[in-house]
Write a protein that holds these residues in place. Structure first.
Motif, PDB file in Angstrom:
ATOM      1  N   LEU A   9      11.796  -9.703   1.620  1.00  0.00           N
ATOM      2  CA  LEU A   9      10.500 -10.389   1.705  1.00  0.00           C
ATOM      3  C   LEU A   9       9.428  -9.376   1.381  1.00  0.00           C
ATOM      4  CD1 LEU A   9      10.190 -12.377   5.060  1.00  0.00           C
ATOM      5  CD2 LEU A   9      10.245 -13.314   2.749  1.00  0.00           C
ATOM      6  N   GLY A  10       8.460  -9.778   0.595  1.00  0.00           N
ATOM      7  CA  GLY A  10       7.347  -8.865   0.311  1.00  0.00           C
ATOM      8  C   GLY A  10       6.038  -9.573   0.587  1.00  0.00           C
ATOM      9  N   ILE A  11       5.021  -8.805   0.966  1.00  0.00           N
ATOM     10  CA  ILE A  11       3.693  -9.399   1.189  1.00  0.00           C
ATOM     11  C   ILE A  11       2.713  -8.725   0.248  1.00  0.00           C
ATOM     12  CG2 ILE A  11       1.841  -9.808   2.844  1.00  0.00           C
ATOM     13  CD1 ILE A  11       4.019  -9.691   5.034  1.00  0.00           C
ATOM     14  N   LEU A  12       1.988  -9.566  -0.491  1.00  0.00           N
ATOM     15  CA  LEU A  12       1.035  -9.061  -1.467  1.00  0.00           C
ATOM     16  C   LEU A  12      -0.374  -9.475  -1.060  1.00  0.00           C
ATOM     17  CD1 LEU A  12       0.891  -7.735  -4.330  1.00  0.00           C
ATOM     18  CD2 LEU A  12       0.995 -10.048  -5.266  1.00  0.00           C
ATOM     19  N   GLY A  13      -1.297  -8.518  -1.110  1.00  0.00           N
ATOM     20  CA  GLY A  13      -2.711  -8.843  -0.902  1.00  0.00           C
ATOM     21  C   GLY A  13      -3.396  -8.834  -2.254  1.00  0.00           C
ATOM     22  N   GLY A  14      -4.306  -7.872  -2.470  1.00  0.00           N
ATOM     23  CA  GLY A  14      -5.000  -7.782  -3.760  1.00  0.00           C
ATOM     24  C   GLY A  14      -4.189  -7.022  -4.804  1.00  0.00           C
ATOM     25  N   GLY A  15      -3.017  -6.506  -4.425  1.00  0.00           N
ATOM     26  CA  GLY A  15      -2.184  -5.755  -5.366  1.00  0.00           C
ATOM     27  C   GLY A  15      -2.847  -4.468  -5.818  1.00  0.00           C
ATOM     28  N   SER A  16      -3.724  -3.916  -4.956  1.00  0.00           N
ATOM     29  CA  SER A  16      -4.493  -2.738  -5.374  1.00  0.00           C
ATOM     30  C   SER A  16      -3.997  -1.456  -4.714  1.00  0.00           C
ATOM     31  CB  SER A  16      -5.980  -2.944  -5.048  1.00  0.00           C
ATOM     32  OG  SER A  16      -6.129  -3.236  -3.679  1.00  0.00           O
ATOM     33  N   ASN A  17      -2.864  -1.540  -4.017  1.00  0.00           N
ATOM     34  CA  ASN A  17      -2.320  -0.313  -3.420  1.00  0.00           C
ATOM     35  C   ASN A  17      -0.808  -0.307  -3.572  1.00  0.00           C
ATOM     36  OD1 ASN A  17      -3.263   2.080  -2.156  1.00  0.00           O
ATOM     37  ND2 ASN A  17      -2.198   1.468  -0.291  1.00  0.00           N
ATOM     38  N   ILE A  18      -0.360  -0.843  -4.700  1.00  0.00           N
ATOM     39  CA  ILE A  18       1.079  -0.996  -4.887  1.00  0.00           C
ATOM     40  C   ILE A  18       1.496  -0.650  -6.322  1.00  0.00           C
ATOM     41  CG2 ILE A  18       1.021  -3.481  -5.492  1.00  0.00           C
ATOM     42  CD1 ILE A  18       3.305  -3.602  -3.361  1.00  0.00           C
ATOM     43  N   THR A  19       2.611   0.088  -6.404  1.00  0.00           N
ATOM     44  CA  THR A  19       3.177   0.406  -7.715  1.00  0.00           C
ATOM     45  C   THR A  19       4.509  -0.324  -7.812  1.00  0.00           C
ATOM     46  OG1 THR A  19       2.273   2.623  -7.474  1.00  0.00           O
ATOM     47  CG2 THR A  19       3.856   2.320  -9.224  1.00  0.00           C
ATOM     48  N   PHE A  20       4.580  -1.345  -8.651  1.00  0.00           N
ATOM     49  CA  PHE A  20       5.858  -2.037  -8.861  1.00  0.00           C
ATOM     50  C   PHE A  20       6.674  -1.202  -9.831  1.00  0.00           C
ATOM     51  CE2 PHE A  20       3.288  -5.736  -7.550  1.00  0.00           C
ATOM     52  CZ  PHE A  20       4.160  -6.343  -6.661  1.00  0.00           C
ATOM     53  N   THR A  21       7.826  -0.686  -9.372  1.00  0.00           N
ATOM     54  CA  THR A  21       8.651   0.133 -10.264  1.00  0.00           C
ATOM     55  C   THR A  21       9.716  -0.710 -10.974  1.00  0.00           C
ATOM     56  OG1 THR A  21      10.103   0.664  -8.439  1.00  0.00           O
ATOM     57  CG2 THR A  21       8.339   2.240  -8.908  1.00  0.00           C
ATOM     58  N   ALA A  22       9.806  -1.988 -10.590  1.00  0.00           N
ATOM     59  CA  ALA A  22      10.769  -2.914 -11.204  1.00  0.00           C
ATOM     60  C   ALA A  22      10.297  -4.325 -10.872  1.00  0.00           C
ATOM     61  CB  ALA A  22      12.162  -2.684 -10.613  1.00  0.00           C
TER      62      ALA A  22
ATOM     63  N   SER B 225       4.213  24.082  -6.008  1.00  0.00           N
ATOM     64  CA  SER B 225       4.578  25.432  -6.474  1.00  0.00           C
ATOM     65  C   SER B 225       3.339  26.319  -6.612  1.00  0.00           C
ATOM     66  CB  SER B 225       5.398  25.385  -7.759  1.00  0.00           C
ATOM     67  OG  SER B 225       4.576  24.976  -8.819  1.00  0.00           O
ATOM     68  N   GLN B 226       2.181  25.739  -6.914  1.00  0.00           N
ATOM     69  CA  GLN B 226       0.973  26.557  -7.075  1.00  0.00           C
ATOM     70  C   GLN B 226       0.271  26.861  -5.745  1.00  0.00           C
ATOM     71  OE1 GLN B 226      -1.725  26.079 -10.309  1.00  0.00           O
ATOM     72  NE2 GLN B 226      -0.422  24.628 -11.387  1.00  0.00           N
ATOM     73  N   PHE B 227       0.304  25.903  -4.805  1.00  0.00           N
ATOM     74  CA  PHE B 227      -0.484  26.072  -3.569  1.00  0.00           C
ATOM     75  C   PHE B 227       0.359  26.047  -2.288  1.00  0.00           C
ATOM     76  CE2 PHE B 227      -3.384  24.208  -6.685  1.00  0.00           C
ATOM     77  CZ  PHE B 227      -4.467  25.083  -6.603  1.00  0.00           C
ATOM     78  N   GLY B 228       1.630  25.669  -2.395  1.00  0.00           N
ATOM     79  CA  GLY B 228       2.460  25.552  -1.184  1.00  0.00           C
ATOM     80  C   GLY B 228       2.028  24.374  -0.321  1.00  0.00           C
ATOM     81  N   ILE B 229       1.337  23.396  -0.916  1.00  0.00           N
ATOM     82  CA  ILE B 229       0.877  22.227  -0.150  1.00  0.00           C
ATOM     83  C   ILE B 229       1.556  20.977  -0.712  1.00  0.00           C
ATOM     84  CG2 ILE B 229      -1.125  20.750   0.373  1.00  0.00           C
ATOM     85  CD1 ILE B 229      -2.871  23.259   0.344  1.00  0.00           C
ATOM     86  N   GLN B 230       2.135  20.182   0.209  1.00  0.00           N
ATOM     87  CA  GLN B 230       2.861  18.985  -0.203  1.00  0.00           C
ATOM     88  C   GLN B 230       1.912  17.778  -0.229  1.00  0.00           C
ATOM     89  OE1 GLN B 230       6.251  18.922  -1.087  1.00  0.00           O
ATOM     90  NE2 GLN B 230       5.663  16.877  -1.780  1.00  0.00           N
ATOM     91  N   LEU B 231       1.782  17.135  -1.366  1.00  0.00           N
ATOM     92  CA  LEU B 231       0.964  15.916  -1.455  1.00  0.00           C
ATOM     93  C   LEU B 231       1.811  14.715  -1.067  1.00  0.00           C
ATOM     94  CD1 LEU B 231      -0.971  16.300  -4.846  1.00  0.00           C
ATOM     95  CD2 LEU B 231      -1.809  16.733  -2.520  1.00  0.00           C
ATOM     96  N   GLU B 232       1.192  13.822  -0.290  1.00  0.00           N
ATOM     97  CA  GLU B 232       1.896  12.607   0.117  1.00  0.00           C
ATOM     98  C   GLU B 232       1.272  11.420  -0.619  1.00  0.00           C
ATOM     99  OE1 GLU B 232       2.277   9.893   4.116  1.00  0.00           O
ATOM    100  OE2 GLU B 232       1.598  11.956   4.363  1.00  0.00           O
ATOM    101  N   MET B 233       2.125  10.525  -1.136  1.00  0.00           N
ATOM    102  CA  MET B 233       1.590   9.359  -1.855  1.00  0.00           C
ATOM    103  C   MET B 233       0.887   8.438  -0.869  1.00  0.00           C
ATOM    104  SD  MET B 233       4.479   8.340  -4.599  1.00  0.00           S
ATOM    105  CE  MET B 233       5.420   9.610  -5.422  1.00  0.00           C
ATOM    106  N   GLU B 234      -0.246   7.887  -1.315  1.00  0.00           N
ATOM    107  CA  GLU B 234      -0.985   6.931  -0.490  1.00  0.00           C
ATOM    108  C   GLU B 234      -0.623   5.509  -0.906  1.00  0.00           C
ATOM    109  OE1 GLU B 234      -4.005   4.389  -0.038  1.00  0.00           O
ATOM    110  OE2 GLU B 234      -5.298   5.953  -0.845  1.00  0.00           O
ATOM    111  N   VAL B 235      -0.321   5.348  -2.183  1.00  0.00           N
ATOM    112  CA  VAL B 235       0.020   4.032  -2.736  1.00  0.00           C
ATOM    113  C   VAL B 235       1.488   3.724  -2.420  1.00  0.00           C
ATOM    114  CG1 VAL B 235       0.298   2.815  -4.942  1.00  0.00           C
ATOM    115  CG2 VAL B 235      -1.717   4.244  -4.554  1.00  0.00           C
ATOM    116  N   ASN B 236       1.779   2.468  -2.096  1.00  0.00           N
ATOM    117  CA  ASN B 236       3.165   2.069  -1.832  1.00  0.00           C
ATOM    118  C   ASN B 236       3.917   1.881  -3.144  1.00  0.00           C
ATOM    119  OD1 ASN B 236       2.816   1.579   1.081  1.00  0.00           O
ATOM    120  ND2 ASN B 236       1.407  -0.004   0.347  1.00  0.00           N
ATOM    121  N   ALA B 237       5.186   2.277  -3.158  1.00  0.00           N
ATOM    122  CA  ALA B 237       6.019   2.049  -4.350  1.00  0.00           C
ATOM    123  C   ALA B 237       7.097   1.031  -3.984  1.00  0.00           C
ATOM    124  CB  ALA B 237       6.652   3.361  -4.789  1.00  0.00           C
ATOM    125  N   TRP B 238       7.234  -0.001  -4.807  1.00  0.00           N
ATOM    126  CA  TRP B 238       8.278  -1.027  -4.584  1.00  0.00           C
ATOM    127  C   TRP B 238       9.241  -1.015  -5.741  1.00  0.00           C
ATOM    128  CZ3 TRP B 238       5.776  -6.268  -2.727  1.00  0.00           C
ATOM    129  CH2 TRP B 238       5.289  -6.094  -1.430  1.00  0.00           C
TER     130      TRP B 238
END
Ligand code: EPU
Length: 338
Positions: A47-60, A325-338
């Protein structure tokens, strides 16, 4: 109950990916949800819930039942001389809701003008911009529990808001459909201009004592000058969160990069702008075929047309690895990936 088969989602995702959902239902009322539950249609494995589709990356293509929140409604719940409690349907467009509050002279949402998406999605990631987060005006919400078919109320404390975070991204993830959200707004608004760009913009317009309308106009102006309009270039706003790191790594970073601006994040922690890290790592304006990194705000990944979610995720991983590798800082994705 009309469930559509093979629904094209191109106009329902702001990245503008050519994807479809094997089953799709536009939820217009809470009664729709009760009906779906009664017919055991919410028992599907995916089951998926969609709002404005503005924070989602559909990978398939989405293989399952996609519920599109289109529940509308604007009500005054209660009112005093100084405050007003309003309730908005989860499927209301966020910016239209902001304009509605402004037209009534209720303050609180003006700094959050022009954020894409819906009211129902706003608490999930505690949307924020220009010095305000929705936790600052949030009162409570009602959500449909997909498994039991019950309506549950969530207080401010129940939502466990954090920076771009809430209980709905953690222990309650995927369990609820948010039907309505209540906000406490002010009839005697406190104007918040401390966020650098707002003050500077108002000054350039010669405005000394701004109203909530002026703040909203300034925010719209700033956003339009930095962020790509999804109607023109596909994007999901900030793709990564600003990383919160141990403050003890900051002095060495500033020694090397004196232009770095950081923000205290409490308890020996410091927030480092992800946009700055990505720009310094050399990715700002980078282009890889149909996709790339926005030239005016490195935190935003864009689809110029014909790109795919898989390509965006690959680019995001490459950026994460390089920044690490340049800064030793891990970036976390904010957008959801489906
Ligand atoms: N910066 C750079 N290079 C860039 C982008 C930013 O050096 O390419 C630096 C800026 O110079 C500034 C700092 O990073 O010193 C912060 O930049 P900005 O004020 O533009 O905000 P941000 O941290 O990049 C956050 C939100 C945005 C929100 C703005 C304004 C997150 C993940 N993003 O971005 O939210 O609009 O602040 O408040 O917290 C969104 O979530 O989709 C979003 C757009």
């Amino acid at each position: 109950m009309k469930i559509t088969q093979d629904q094209n989602l191109l106009s329902f995702n702001t990245f503008g990916f050519e994807v479809s959902a094997s089953e799709y239902f536009a939820v217009q009322t809470v009664a729709d949800l009760h009906e779906l539950h009664k017919n055991r249609q919410l028992k599907k494995s995916n089951l998926g819930i969609l709002g404005g589709g503005s924070n989602i990356t559909f990978t398939a293509n989405f293989d399952g039942l996609l519920l599109h929140n289109q529940i509308k409604g604007r009500h005054i719940v209660q009112e005093t001389d100084s405050e007003i409690l309003i309730e908005l349907g989860g499927g209301e467009n966020w910016h239209e809701a902001v304009l509605y509050t402004l037209s009534n002279q209720w303050g609180g949402m003006e700094n959050l003008s022009l954020i894409p998406g819906t009211v129902g999605a706003s608490p999930i990631q505690n949307i924020g911009a220009y010095g305000v987060e929705i936790k600052d005006i949030f009162h409570s919400l009602t959500a449909f529990h997909l498994d039991s078919g019950e309506l549950h109320n969530f207080s401010h404390a129940d939502c466990k808001f954090g920076y771009r975070d809430s209980v709905f991204k953690n222990e309650k993830k995927g369990q609820y459909f948010i039907t309505s959200v209540r906000f406490t707004l002010s009839k005697k608004p406190i104007i918040k201009t401390q966020y650098g760009d707002i003050q500077a913009t108002l000054e350039s317009w010669g405005i000394e004592t701004p109203t909530i309308h002026d703040i909203s106009k300034a925010v719209v102006f700033i956003r339009q000058s930095k962020l790509p309009n999804p109607a023109e270039i596909g994007n999901c706003g900030s793709f990564f969160k600003n990383p919160v790191v141990n403050s003890n790594i900051i002095p060495a970073l500033i020694a090397k990069h004196p232009d770095l601006k950081t923000f205290p994040a409490g308890d020996g922690l410091t927030k480092v702008p992800a946009g700055w890290l990505i720009e310094k790592a050399g990715w700002k304006g980078y282009r890889r075929g149909p996709i790339g990194v926005h030239a005016k705000q490195a935190l935003v990944l864009v689809n110029y047309g014909g790109g795919t979610g898989k390509e965006i995720i690959q680019l995001a991983r490459d950026i994460q690895n390089d920044v690490f590798s340049q800064f030793g800082i891990q970036l976390e994705m904010e957008v959801n990936a489906w």
